[in-house]
Scaffold this motif. Structure first.
Motif: not given
Length: 422
Positions: A243-246, A252-254, A259-260
């Motif tokens: 998520a940090a990379e997106a 994609e972040w969401q 998922t986390a």
């Protein structure tokens, strides 16, 4: 007087007091039977005979005194002396012969001569003593052995020999029984000693088993924590890093954040379940094939890796520990694929055989050199944990991999049925 026990000892001397087995019932009989037979003979003679009663009582008194002196009052340390026994026998038989010659009814008292003869040693001397008593007891009413044997030697020889064989045979039978009892007592004593030794060993083994159980449970708890919390946290960290990379792609972040969060909820549920019981949650209400299918489906959805799950053989309910171990090994293998393999396809096969059950996890990832990893000592907790799990259940774990050739993990366990116990 004596008993068959003296006869046994004279024929088969053996260590220990074999005759003691008979003493509870024969001790008093030995001690009082001669006096009882003498008293009975004397009373019958006084009642039925016309002989001078004073002489009869005098001779009976001499017999009683001889019994008292030569048998009853003999110190224990002299009781088995062959010379004293021979003198006691000779005096008893002589007095009994005189009494029987005077009145046939005293052949009742002469019977005690057989018992006294059984004390004589060695065995041939005892048999000679029995022969002498038999000759006297049969011939005294007919003028004594010299006259009887002179008149009818064949008759009295046969009678005496037959009676000697019968009395001696009784001694042989009694001796054999005594040996059997002595051997049985020896065996029972050895068994009692062995049982006591086994009881001590059993207590020691129980103590060792308790200690081993505590260590095993600690190891199991560490594996459970690794298989639940550690794996869950690994997944959460992976999704948060993604998520940090997106950050530049909100959608994609969401997705990674969602998922986390889902993994966190699953991990929390698993942690609570681990506190309540150590059985794996997917098996709570499902068969092993269904549980593995669900685990592989969820894992594939989360990682985006295609999972091909198949079952071979006839599925059947196995012992919970077997099923839980196979499930945990599958989860660990999938976690390793996610962390290290970079695979696009994973094959998961559950195979039921006659007496074994196997789980195979294969991937098409980058693979590695198992020898190099083992020599570096950096094998991680996953593979050692899987090996420990299968070893505890008498199973085997095989790991095959090579750089660029993917990895295959195969766990083989005994197919212990549900009703059996480990």
């Amino acid at each position: 007087m004596t008993s068959w026990i003296r006869w046994q000892d004279s024929l088969w001397p053996s260590p220990g007091d074999g005759g003691s087995l008979w003493r509870p019932w024969s001790g008093r009989l030995e001690r009082f039977l001669p006096y009882a037979l003498l008293a009975l003979s004397t009373v019958l003679s006084l009642v039925l005979s016309d002989h001078d009663r004073t002489v009869t009582l005098g001779l009976a008194g001499i017999a009683a005194v001889w019994l008292l002196v030569s048998f009853t009052l003999v110190p224990p340390r002299w009781a088995e002396n062959p010379v004293i026994i021979a003198v006691s026998f000779a005096g008893l038989v002589t007095i009994a012969a005189v009494l029987e010659a005077r009145d046939t009814v005293f052949l009742i008292f002469m019977i005690t001569g057989f018992f006294e003869a059984m004390r004589l040693r060695p065995a041939p001397v005892a048999l000679t003593g029995i022969f002498a008593v038999s000759a006297l007891i049969n011939t005294m009413p007919n003028g004594g052995p010299l006259r009887a044997f002179a008149d009818q030697p064949a008759l009295w020889t046969v009678v005496t020999l037959v009676q000697t064989a019968a009395v001696g045979g009784g001694g042989l039978v009694s001796a054999a029984m005594a040996r059997q009892h002595a051997e049985r007592k020896r065996v029972l004593d050895e068994l009692a000693a062995a049982q006591e030794e086994n009881a001590v060993l059993h207590r020691q083994l129980l103590g060792q088993a308790r200690e081993a159980g505590v260590l095993d449970e600690r190891q199991r708890l560490s594996q459970e924590i690794h298989d639940t919390l550690a794996q869950g946290f690994t997944g959460i960290i992976t999704q948060l890093e993604a998520a940090a990379e997106a950050k530049g792609d909100p959608a994609e972040w969401q997705r990674h954040v969602d998922t986390a969060m889902a993994l966190a909820r699953e991990n929390l549920t698993a942690a609570r379940r681990s506190v309540r019981a150590l059985g794996p949650q997917p098996l709570a209400a499902a068969t092993l094939p269904d549980a593995l299918g669900e685990v592989s489906r969820l894992w594939g959805e989360r990682t985006g890796v295609e999972v091909r799950f198949t079952t071979t053989g006839t599925a059947r309910a196995l012992h919970p520990e077997i099923e839980a171990t196979l499930l945990r090994i599958t989860q660990e293998a999938l976690t390793n694929v996610e962390k290290h393999a970079g695979a696009t396809i994973v094959g998961l096969t559950l195979s039921y055989m006659a007496d074994q059950v196997t789980v195979d996890v294969r991937d098409d990832g980058g693979g590695f050199d198992p020898g190099a990893v083992a020599s570096s000592g950096d094998g991680g907790f996953g593979v050692p944990g899987m090996r420990a799990r299968v070893a505890r259940l008498a199973g085997t774990l095989h790991l095959e991999s090579e750089p660029g050739g993917g990895t295959a993990v195969s766990a083989n366990l005994p197919a212990i049925a549900l009703e059996a116990r480990i």
